[in-house]
Design an enzyme around this catalytic site. Structure first.
Site, PDB file in Angstrom:
ATOM      1  N   GLY A   1      18.569 -43.733   4.451  1.00 40.15           N
ATOM      2  CA  GLY A   1      19.685 -42.896   4.911  1.00 40.15           C
ATOM      3  C   GLY A   1      20.448 -43.530   6.063  1.00 40.15           C
ATOM      4  O   GLY A   1      21.656 -43.292   6.226  1.00 40.15           O
TER       5      GLY A   1
ATOM      6  N   ASN B   1      15.638 -48.716   0.940  1.00 38.07           N
ATOM      7  CA  ASN B   1      14.244 -49.031   0.598  1.00 38.07           C
ATOM      8  C   ASN B   1      13.556 -47.909  -0.180  1.00 38.07           C
ATOM      9  O   ASN B   1      12.328 -47.849  -0.239  1.00 38.07           O
ATOM     10  CB  ASN B   1      13.454 -49.318   1.887  1.00 38.07           C
ATOM     11  CG  ASN B   1      13.383 -48.102   2.810  1.00 38.07           C
ATOM     12  OD1 ASN B   1      14.230 -47.233   2.749  1.00 38.07           O
ATOM     13  ND2 ASN B   1      12.369 -48.032   3.651  1.00 38.07           N
ATOM     14  N   GLU B   2      14.351 -47.001  -0.779  1.00 36.17           N
ATOM     15  CA  GLU B   2      13.777 -45.804  -1.413  1.00 36.17           C
ATOM     16  C   GLU B   2      12.626 -46.113  -2.368  1.00 36.17           C
ATOM     17  O   GLU B   2      11.628 -45.403  -2.376  1.00 36.17           O
ATOM     18  CB  GLU B   2      14.865 -45.007  -2.144  1.00 36.17           C
ATOM     19  CG  GLU B   2      15.694 -44.098  -1.252  1.00 36.17           C
ATOM     20  CD  GLU B   2      16.789 -44.839  -0.480  1.00 36.17           C
ATOM     21  OE1 GLU B   2      16.863 -46.087  -0.555  1.00 36.17           O
ATOM     22  OE2 GLU B   2      17.576 -44.161   0.198  1.00 36.17           O
TER      23      GLU B   2
ATOM     24  N   LEU C   1      16.425 -40.377   6.340  1.00 34.94           N
ATOM     25  CA  LEU C   1      16.112 -38.951   6.256  1.00 34.94           C
ATOM     26  C   LEU C   1      14.728 -38.689   6.819  1.00 34.94           C
ATOM     27  O   LEU C   1      13.840 -39.552   6.741  1.00 34.94           O
ATOM     28  CB  LEU C   1      16.142 -38.488   4.795  1.00 34.94           C
ATOM     29  CG  LEU C   1      17.436 -38.729   4.025  1.00 34.94           C
ATOM     30  CD1 LEU C   1      17.388 -37.995   2.696  1.00 34.94           C
ATOM     31  CD2 LEU C   1      18.635 -38.285   4.813  1.00 34.94           C
TER      32      LEU C   1
END
Ligand SMILES: CCCCCCCCCCC/C=C/C(=O)SCCNC(=O)CCNC(=O)[C@H](O)C(C)(C)COP(=O)(O)OP(=O)(O)OC[C@H]1O[C@@H](n2cnc3c(N)ncnc32)[C@H](O)[C@@H]1OP(=O)(O)O
Length: 208
Positions: free
Chosen positions: A59, A81-82, A14
């Site tokens: 994303g 990897n958020e 994103l």
């Protein structure tokens, strides 16, 4: 296969700038577009393959996880990897990952925000095959898809959609709730601070 301006990126995920100081008039469209893309791709009645010809964080990894089969070129990285950004992969990102790798691997990967090399991803089952280059990835994708010529299309489609039913149904019934969770989460000052730090890190890396 995604067509990117960068030859080494499948999808950078994103646009962080849409989550950093989000603009109220854009945030709803931003998130519902992502939900709709996920619903369409994860719920596609067609067989789908991701030919991952570049890095694939967050994303980007999600897009590939929507597909039934993942083929990746060497020396790239992939993962959700958020947590490295100080954010949380939503429930449906997690269930997409759990469709590909065992719970234990997913828990370790998601909590640490780990990015996997192509070889590491193959080892845990996050990808299914390694291709030597883009042409090989396309050839391998065609080979995967060609096996379905011998399978009854309705039987294949119903099997796939039954397997994915509960995740798809959850999203269809909770789009609004999921949007509100996203908006209130990214609006928190601590989350904004984390995104700011992450963006600074990206810029510093680029300046080197
Ligand atoms: C309780 C439960 C609550 C849940 C609520 C929900 C919470 C929110 C969930 C949101 C889910 C988020 C999903 C995401 O996808 S977040 C995005 C994750 N993406 C990344 O971390 C990628 C970061 N980028 C990189 O690692 C590298 O850029 C990359 C490997 C992709 C490419 O490397 P390369 O060396 O080729 O390029 P540069 O690093 O020099 O980058 C070039 C420029 O691009 C900018 N950039 C890169 N990625 C992004 C991005 N995703 N968004 C915006 N901008 C990005 C980078 O800053 C450089 O910009 P400039 O040229 O302007 O300096």
């Amino acid at each position: 296969m995604s067509q990117q301006s960068s030859p080494t990126v499948f999808s950078a995920g994103l646009d962080i700038m849409e989550m950093y100081k989000p603009k109220p008039d854009r945030v709803k469209e931003f998130w519902t577009t992502l939900q709709d893309v996920w619903l369409a791709l994860y719920g596609s009645s067609f067989p789908t393959v991701a030919a991952i010809n570049g890095h694939s964080p967050a994303g980007g990894c999600l897009l590939s996880l929507c597909c039934e089969y993942r083929i990746m070129c060497p020396n790239y990285s992939i993962g959700l990897n958020e947590t490295k950004l100080g954010i949380v992969a939503p429930k449906w990102f997690m269930s997409s990952m759990l469709g590909a790798i065992p719970y234990r691997e997913a828990e370790l990967a998601l909590t640490s925000g780990r990015m996997f090399s192509t070889d590491e991803a193959l080892k845990i089952g996050l990808i299914d095959e390694v291709a030597s280059d883009k042409a090989d990835a396309i050839a391998k994708s065609e080979k995967f898809l060609s096996q379905f010529a011998k399978i009854h299309p309705i039987a294949r489609k119903l099997t796939k959609l039954n397997l994915r039913h509960s995740a798809l149904e959850w999203m269809q019934e909770n789009k609004e709730l999921d949007l509100n969770i996203f908006i209130s989460f990214v609006g928190q000052p601590i989350v904004q601070k984390s995104l700011e730090k992450y963006l600074e890190g990206l810029k510093a890396k680029q300046a080197k």
